[in-house]
Design a protein around this motif. Structure first.
Motif, PDB file in Angstrom:
ATOM      1  N   THR A 499       0.834  -1.213   0.000  1.00  0.00           N
ATOM      2  CA  THR A 499       0.000   0.000   0.000  1.00  0.00           C
ATOM      3  C   THR A 499       0.867   1.261   0.000  1.00  0.00           C
ATOM      4  OG1 THR A 499      -0.175  -0.157   2.417  1.00  0.00           O
ATOM      5  CG2 THR A 499      -1.957  -1.108   1.117  1.00  0.00           C
ATOM      6  N   THR A 500       2.031   1.202   0.644  1.00  0.00           N
ATOM      7  CA  THR A 500       2.960   2.332   0.598  1.00  0.00           C
ATOM      8  C   THR A 500       3.437   2.566  -0.827  1.00  0.00           C
ATOM      9  OG1 THR A 500       3.692   1.979   2.870  1.00  0.00           O
ATOM     10  CG2 THR A 500       5.204   3.155   1.414  1.00  0.00           C
ATOM     11  N   CYS A 501       3.783   1.474  -1.503  1.00  0.00           N
ATOM     12  CA  CYS A 501       4.215   1.593  -2.903  1.00  0.00           C
ATOM     13  C   CYS A 501       3.094   2.140  -3.778  1.00  0.00           C
ATOM     14  CB  CYS A 501       4.681   0.231  -3.414  1.00  0.00           C
ATOM     15  SG  CYS A 501       6.145  -0.411  -2.583  1.00  0.00           S
ATOM     16  N   SER A 523       7.972   0.686   5.169  1.00  0.00           N
ATOM     17  CA  SER A 523       7.686   1.835   4.297  1.00  0.00           C
ATOM     18  C   SER A 523       8.923   2.675   4.011  1.00  0.00           C
ATOM     19  CB  SER A 523       6.617   2.728   4.933  1.00  0.00           C
ATOM     20  OG  SER A 523       5.370   2.092   4.988  1.00  0.00           O
ATOM     21  N   ALA A 524       9.858   2.691   4.952  1.00  0.00           N
ATOM     22  CA  ALA A 524      10.977   3.639   4.889  1.00  0.00           C
ATOM     23  C   ALA A 524      11.830   3.512   3.631  1.00  0.00           C
ATOM     24  CB  ALA A 524      11.837   3.496   6.148  1.00  0.00           C
ATOM     25  N   PRO A 525      12.214   2.308   3.179  1.00  0.00           N
ATOM     26  CA  PRO A 525      13.056   2.247   1.973  1.00  0.00           C
ATOM     27  C   PRO A 525      12.394   2.833   0.736  1.00  0.00           C
ATOM     28  CG  PRO A 525      13.112   0.152   3.160  1.00  0.00           C
ATOM     29  CD  PRO A 525      12.032   0.971   3.784  1.00  0.00           C
ATOM     30  N   PHE A 526      11.091   2.677   0.617  1.00  0.00           N
ATOM     31  CA  PHE A 526      10.396   3.206  -0.555  1.00  0.00           C
ATOM     32  C   PHE A 526      10.295   4.729  -0.494  1.00  0.00           C
ATOM     33  CE2 PHE A 526       8.682  -1.125   0.158  1.00  0.00           C
ATOM     34  CZ  PHE A 526       9.247  -1.722  -0.958  1.00  0.00           C
ATOM     35  N   LEU A 527      10.076   5.267   0.711  1.00  0.00           N
ATOM     36  CA  LEU A 527      10.072   6.726   0.861  1.00  0.00           C
ATOM     37  C   LEU A 527      11.458   7.295   0.583  1.00  0.00           C
ATOM     38  CD1 LEU A 527       7.828   7.008   4.034  1.00  0.00           C
ATOM     39  CD2 LEU A 527       7.277   7.851   1.755  1.00  0.00           C
ATOM     40  N   HIS A 528      12.482   6.586   1.047  1.00  0.00           N
ATOM     41  CA  HIS A 528      13.859   7.021   0.784  1.00  0.00           C
ATOM     42  C   HIS A 528      14.124   7.050  -0.720  1.00  0.00           C
ATOM     43  CE1 HIS A 528      18.201   7.386   1.061  1.00  0.00           C
ATOM     44  NE2 HIS A 528      18.337   6.264   0.366  1.00  0.00           N
ATOM     45  N   ALA A 529      13.688   6.007  -1.426  1.00  0.00           N
ATOM     46  CA  ALA A 529      13.905   5.939  -2.872  1.00  0.00           C
ATOM     47  C   ALA A 529      13.198   7.082  -3.589  1.00  0.00           C
ATOM     48  CB  ALA A 529      13.423   4.596  -3.409  1.00  0.00           C
ATOM     49  N   ALA A 530      12.048   7.488  -3.084  1.00  0.00           N
ATOM     50  CA  ALA A 530      11.271   8.563  -3.714  1.00  0.00           C
ATOM     51  C   ALA A 530      11.741   9.951  -3.278  1.00  0.00           C
ATOM     52  CB  ALA A 530       9.792   8.394  -3.382  1.00  0.00           C
ATOM     53  N   SER A 563       5.599  15.703  -7.894  1.00  0.00           N
ATOM     54  CA  SER A 563       7.014  15.323  -8.062  1.00  0.00           C
ATOM     55  C   SER A 563       7.313  13.891  -7.640  1.00  0.00           C
ATOM     56  CB  SER A 563       7.903  16.271  -7.247  1.00  0.00           C
ATOM     57  OG  SER A 563       7.752  16.024  -5.840  1.00  0.00           O
ATOM     58  N   ILE A 564       6.416  13.279  -6.858  1.00  0.00           N
ATOM     59  CA  ILE A 564       6.748  11.987  -6.236  1.00  0.00           C
ATOM     60  C   ILE A 564       6.903  10.878  -7.274  1.00  0.00           C
ATOM     61  CG2 ILE A 564       5.873  10.161  -4.737  1.00  0.00           C
ATOM     62  CD1 ILE A 564       4.715  12.324  -2.923  1.00  0.00           C
ATOM     63  N   ARG A 565       5.906  10.719  -8.153  1.00  0.00           N
ATOM     64  CA  ARG A 565       5.991   9.605  -9.107  1.00  0.00           C
ATOM     65  C   ARG A 565       7.230   9.716 -10.004  1.00  0.00           C
ATOM     66  NH1 ARG A 565       1.231   7.658 -13.202  1.00  0.00           N
ATOM     67  NH2 ARG A 565       0.254   6.979 -11.245  1.00  0.00           N
ATOM     68  N   PRO A 566       7.503  10.862 -10.618  1.00  0.00           N
ATOM     69  CA  PRO A 566       8.699  10.921 -11.471  1.00  0.00           C
ATOM     70  C   PRO A 566       9.983  10.569 -10.728  1.00  0.00           C
ATOM     71  CG  PRO A 566       7.301  12.824 -11.859  1.00  0.00           C
ATOM     72  CD  PRO A 566       6.737  12.121 -10.667  1.00  0.00           C
ATOM     73  N   ARG A 567      10.117  11.044  -9.470  1.00  0.00           N
ATOM     74  CA  ARG A 567      11.326  10.718  -8.717  1.00  0.00           C
ATOM     75  C   ARG A 567      11.405   9.235  -8.400  1.00  0.00           C
ATOM     76  NH1 ARG A 567      11.738  14.818  -3.755  1.00  0.00           N
ATOM     77  NH2 ARG A 567       9.479  14.536  -3.772  1.00  0.00           N
ATOM     78  N   ALA A 568      10.268   8.666  -7.982  1.00  0.00           N
ATOM     79  CA  ALA A 568      10.258   7.241  -7.634  1.00  0.00           C
ATOM     80  C   ALA A 568      10.559   6.382  -8.855  1.00  0.00           C
ATOM     81  CB  ALA A 568       8.914   6.857  -7.027  1.00  0.00           C
ATOM     82  N   GLU A 569       9.978   6.758 -10.011  1.00  0.00           N
ATOM     83  CA  GLU A 569      10.170   5.949 -11.213  1.00  0.00           C
ATOM     84  C   GLU A 569      11.605   5.970 -11.716  1.00  0.00           C
ATOM     85  OE1 GLU A 569       5.747   5.831 -13.242  1.00  0.00           O
ATOM     86  OE2 GLU A 569       7.153   7.382 -13.901  1.00  0.00           O
ATOM     87  N   GLN A 570      12.352   6.982 -11.337  1.00  0.00           N
ATOM     88  CA  GLN A 570      13.760   7.050 -11.735  1.00  0.00           C
ATOM     89  C   GLN A 570      14.686   6.429 -10.688  1.00  0.00           C
ATOM     90  OE1 GLN A 570      14.806   8.119 -14.800  1.00  0.00           O
ATOM     91  NE2 GLN A 570      12.597   8.163 -15.168  1.00  0.00           N
ATOM     92  N   SER A 571      14.113   5.879  -9.643  1.00  0.00           N
ATOM     93  CA  SER A 571      14.915   5.351  -8.534  1.00  0.00           C
ATOM     94  C   SER A 571      15.017   3.830  -8.579  1.00  0.00           C
ATOM     95  CB  SER A 571      14.291   5.774  -7.200  1.00  0.00           C
ATOM     96  OG  SER A 571      13.131   4.983  -6.931  1.00  0.00           O
ATOM     97  N   GLU A 572      15.757   3.283  -7.608  1.00  0.00           N
ATOM     98  CA  GLU A 572      15.900   1.828  -7.487  1.00  0.00           C
ATOM     99  C   GLU A 572      14.553   1.144  -7.254  1.00  0.00           C
ATOM    100  OE1 GLU A 572      17.497   4.012  -5.608  1.00  0.00           O
ATOM    101  OE2 GLU A 572      19.681   3.700  -5.779  1.00  0.00           O
ATOM    102  N   MET A 573      13.584   1.883  -6.731  1.00  0.00           N
ATOM    103  CA  MET A 573      12.285   1.296  -6.408  1.00  0.00           C
ATOM    104  C   MET A 573      11.625   0.655  -7.625  1.00  0.00           C
ATOM    105  SD  MET A 573       9.041   3.288  -4.733  1.00  0.00           S
ATOM    106  CE  MET A 573       7.389   2.569  -4.696  1.00  0.00           C
ATOM    107  N   PHE A 574      11.843   1.224  -8.817  1.00  0.00           N
ATOM    108  CA  PHE A 574      11.223   0.716 -10.037  1.00  0.00           C
ATOM    109  C   PHE A 574      12.241   0.067 -10.972  1.00  0.00           C
ATOM    110  CE2 PHE A 574       7.985   3.473  -8.437  1.00  0.00           C
ATOM    111  CZ  PHE A 574       6.793   2.952  -8.901  1.00  0.00           C
ATOM    112  N   ASP A 575      13.471  -0.022 -10.548  1.00  0.00           N
ATOM    113  CA  ASP A 575      14.532  -0.526 -11.425  1.00  0.00           C
ATOM    114  C   ASP A 575      14.710  -2.025 -11.223  1.00  0.00           C
ATOM    115  OD1 ASP A 575      16.684  -0.936 -13.038  1.00  0.00           O
ATOM    116  OD2 ASP A 575      17.837   0.778 -12.303  1.00  0.00           O
ATOM    117  N   ALA A 576      13.791  -2.796 -11.811  1.00  0.00           N
ATOM    118  CA  ALA A 576      13.839  -4.250 -11.656  1.00  0.00           C
ATOM    119  C   ALA A 576      15.104  -4.864 -12.252  1.00  0.00           C
ATOM    120  CB  ALA A 576      12.585  -4.878 -12.263  1.00  0.00           C
TER     121      ALA A 576
END
Length: 749
Positions: A499-501, A523-530, A563-576
């Motif tokens: 749900t955090t993601c 939740s913390a690692p995903f917030l950090h990535a974003a 700003s959140i989605r663009p930052r998250a999508e460029q981070s390790e969070m979405f880098d499979a």
């Protein structure tokens, strides 16, 4: 004067059949019933025992057919309703089971075993409040049955009564200290107690792991051996290879594992299959359902697959993989995702985590060696329909307070997480923000009994429930509910995960309380990535202050949201691919003592494994081009969906979908997608040329396009339009040569 009534021969045989059945002599009971039928016994009683005994022999499908036939003959017979309902539950047809069992307990309310079966069916359906009620009935009738007590405790936990569940679960474990489901459930349940720290969690896990290790399996089963050949073989054992939170993290990994060096073999501990199961199966070399096998056979079957590494994907949840992994299924074993704590098991050597979830100094919380990834798992939304990420309804909206005139805090978590600490934090936030509202989405909120329970709990913590909206969980609205929420208030001590993601992807900021154990920091690692580290709060006061600070400036809140989605999508969070590459390196390192690399490692192969075949990235590009050229849109969608498992959001996928939409008459959506593709590939002039052509065809104003061309290239729109319309090959960057036979040959991509 009382008459002596003697039983006839048929009824005496029925009595003997009951005795045999209760003693577990099921085959004998069936023989006695057959004789009793010929001797004039009650046909209903005879058929009832026959169905029960047949089920006792494990022939459930046959028993169900017998009971259903008898139910047609005796439609109001509570026993047959109960048998069919119980067997339907065992076959995981829970809706049918619940209906029949509800009718059965109404006719025989003193049957504790049927209340137990009814409660289990309702639990499986997610109606935890009804499961709790049924569990109370069953426990009153069977107070010393550890399964009954344990199921009631689980229903208490999942209906939100987490603190009340812990002593009940401990009692269930005391009734039978060796019952595996209850002990695993205890380890899961105590995570909700904010007073229990990492040291006690490790101690209790270690105690149970050592107990499990003392339960031997067949000693004749050959010991685990490494695989043969050059490739390393990865095994994954899970109860959740289906529509479950695990899929959002598992599919991005296994779709990206380099099949020139690795194989993936899946083992399922549930017979439940759905469309997600079918999707997951496509990304593995093999898939085995071992859910109905005896324990020793599970161990034998998995060892025979000769995996080099076995991954636990469940921990102490559900049908725990750990009860098998304690016997060592592969030379190396690790745990990931399923359970947010240590296994306490010496047979599990490694645990995947990261530096945010488990900062330096947290090593003593675990019996395993910590493998810290850039982030402990990559996430992809929309695993059931990956291409939906491009749909307009899933775009980030402006923060709703701009239109509403007030802040809406929100939570889309499980009711079990809405315990005392969560309520305490929410109460403080709402007290400091008197004009704000709270939206709670949870399974069960469509029932008044659940809403009333939540209202009572909130009022006990000083929350004005007239300011609270409760809505039921609906899979179709998994992401759309976030359009109604300005700020997510995370739960504690067990935080959100998937749900955090979801919230991050939808652009909604989340305030989380991060404690000193993994389950308090998911939740913390995903917030950090974003890039939202300031929302990771180490104290309750900081949590309240941060939530109120966000709520105090709606304009800034909206800027953060965009700003959140663009930052998250460029981070390790979405880098499979990056996470998969890291995982491959870890596996290679951990097995080098049993299976060292025998050949020089080349450059990592980018691509997708699907349906038993590894498709290099270049082949996929050529496939997209061919389908576009031939206007084969159905197979094109299939290719694009598989690409999305690797590249998540890619200009070529957006362009391919744009062509499909345009051909289908959805011109405005197509143009929006083409603009999105240009945003991801801003220097590809053929995309601009294509956009100009479509805008001409629809009669759209092109002044913005002209300005963009001038800014980006110093190029006049007229100059671009003088060039011919681009082919799909030119747009995709594919050079095509033609032979003398006029056959196209793709040279480069």
């Amino acid at each position: 004067m009382k008459k002596n009534v003697s039983m006839g021969p048929g009824q005496r045989l029925i009595q003997q059949a009951w005795t045999a059945h209760h003693a577990g002599r099921f085959a004998e009971a069936i023989k006695l019933v057959a004789t009793a039928k010929r001797s004039g016994a009650s046909m209903a009683d005879a058929c009832y025992i026959e169905a029960l005994a047949t089920s006792g022999l494990g022939r459930n499908a046959e028993a169900k057919a017998l009971a259903e036939a008898s139910l047609r003959r005796f439609p109001n017979h509570a026993g047959f309703m109960g048998i069919v309902g119980t067997l339907e539950a065992q076959l995981e047809n829970f809706e049918v089971a619940a209906r029949l069992l509800k009718q059965s307990v109404a006719l025989q309310p003193e049957a504790g075993n049927l209340w137990q079966a009814y409660g289990a069916a309702m639990f499986a359906l997610g109606d935890y409040n009804e499961a709790k009620m049924a569990g109370e009935k069953a426990m009153a009738l069977l107070p010393n049955d550890p399964a009954v007590v344990g199921n009631y405790a689980s229903a208490l936990r999942e209906s939100g009564n987490t603190m009340e569940a812990i002593p009940v679960m401990r009692r269930a474990c005391a009734l039978n200290p060796l019952q595996r489901i209850n002990r695993a459930n205890l380890l899961f349940t105590i995570l909700y107690d904010e007073t229990i720290g990492a040291e006690q969690l490790r101690r209790e896990a270690t105690d149970w792991a050592e107990t499990l290790a003392r339960m031997p399996v067949d000693a004749k089963i050959p010991a685990p051996q490494p695989s043969e050949g050059d490739k390393l073989r990865i095994g994954i054992l899970s109860n959740d290879l289906r529509r479950h939170a695990v899929a959002y993290f598992l599919i991005p990994l296994i779709a990206n594992i380099d099949r020139t060096r690795f194989e993936v073999h899946l083992f399922s501990l549930t017979s439940v299959t759905d469309n997600v199961t079918q999707k997951i199966r496509q990304y593995a070399e093999s898939f085995q359902d071992v859910s109905k096998l005896p324990e020793a056979e599970v161990v034998r079957r998995i060892r025979e697959t000769r995996c080099d590494v076995m991954v636990d994907l469940g921990g102490y949840t559900g049908a725990s993989p750990l009860q098998y992994m304690v016997h060592r299924l592969a030379p190396k074993q690790l745990t990931w995702l399923g359970y947010p704590g240590t296994t306490g098991m010496k047979e599990i050597e490694y645990r995947i985590t990261d530096w945010t979830a488990d900062p330096a100094g947290y090593e003593h919380n675990y019996s395993e060696k910590l493998l810290r990834a850039p982030i402990f798992s990559a996430f992809h939304p929309m695993v059931t329909n990956p291409l939906f990420i491009y749909e307009p309804k899933y775009r980030v909206h402006p923060t709703p307070a701009l239109e509403n005139g007030y802040i809406t805090f929100g939570s889309c978590n499980h009711i079990a997480k809405l315990g005392p600490k969560t309520m305490r934090l929410w109460s403080k936030v709402l007290a400091r923000c008197p004009n704000a509202r709270l939206l709670v989405e949870a399974a069960g909120c469509d029932r008044e009994s659940v809403r009333e329970m939540l209202r009572t709990r909130m009022e006990q913590h000083g929350i004005d429930t007239s300011r609270v909206d409760m809505i039921p969980r609906d899979g179709a609205n998994q992401y759309l509910t976030y359009h109604r929420i300005d700020i997510v208030l995370d739960t504690a001590p067990v935080t959100g995960g998937t749900t955090t993601c979801d919230a991050i992807w939808m652009g909604v900021p989340i305030v989380t309380f991060a404690g000193d154990t993994f389950h308090q920091r998911v939740s913390a690692p995903f917030l950090h990535a974003a890039g939202l580290d300031e929302l990771i709060c180490e104290t309750e006061d900081r949590y309240v202050e941060m939530a109120c600070a966000l709520a105090s400036d709606v304009t800034q809140l909206n800027e953060i949201r965009q700003s959140i989605r663009p930052r998250a999508e460029q981070s390790e969070m979405f880098d499979a691919p990056r996470f998969a590459s890291w995982f491959e390196d870890q596996v290679t390192e951990m097995v080098k003592d049993i299976k060292p690399e025998t050949r020089a490692r080349g450059e990592r192969q980018e691509g997708v494994f699907f349906g038993g075949t590894w498709y290099p990235a270049q082949d996929l590009v050529l496939s997209v081009a061919a389908h576009l050229h031939m206007r084969e849109y159905t197979p094109l969608r299939n290719v694009l969906e598989n690409l999305t498992s690797t590249w998540y959001r890619h200009w070529m996928v957006a362009y391919g979908l744009a062509e499909i939409k345009y051909a289908g008459g959805m011109h405005e959506e197509a143009i929006d997608l083409l603009v999105e593709a240009i945003g991801m590939r801003p220097y590809a002039l053929p995309l601009y040329r294509k956009l100009g052509i479509w805008m001409d065809e629809r009669g759209f104003d092109k002044s913005a396009l002209a300005q963009l061309l001038d800014d980006q290239f110093g190029l006049a729109l007229e100059t671009l339009e003088a060039s011919p319309a681009p082919t799909v090959f030119e747009i995709l960057g594919i050079t095509v040569e033609y032979t003398d036979n006029n056959v196209a040959e793709e040279v480069t991509a």
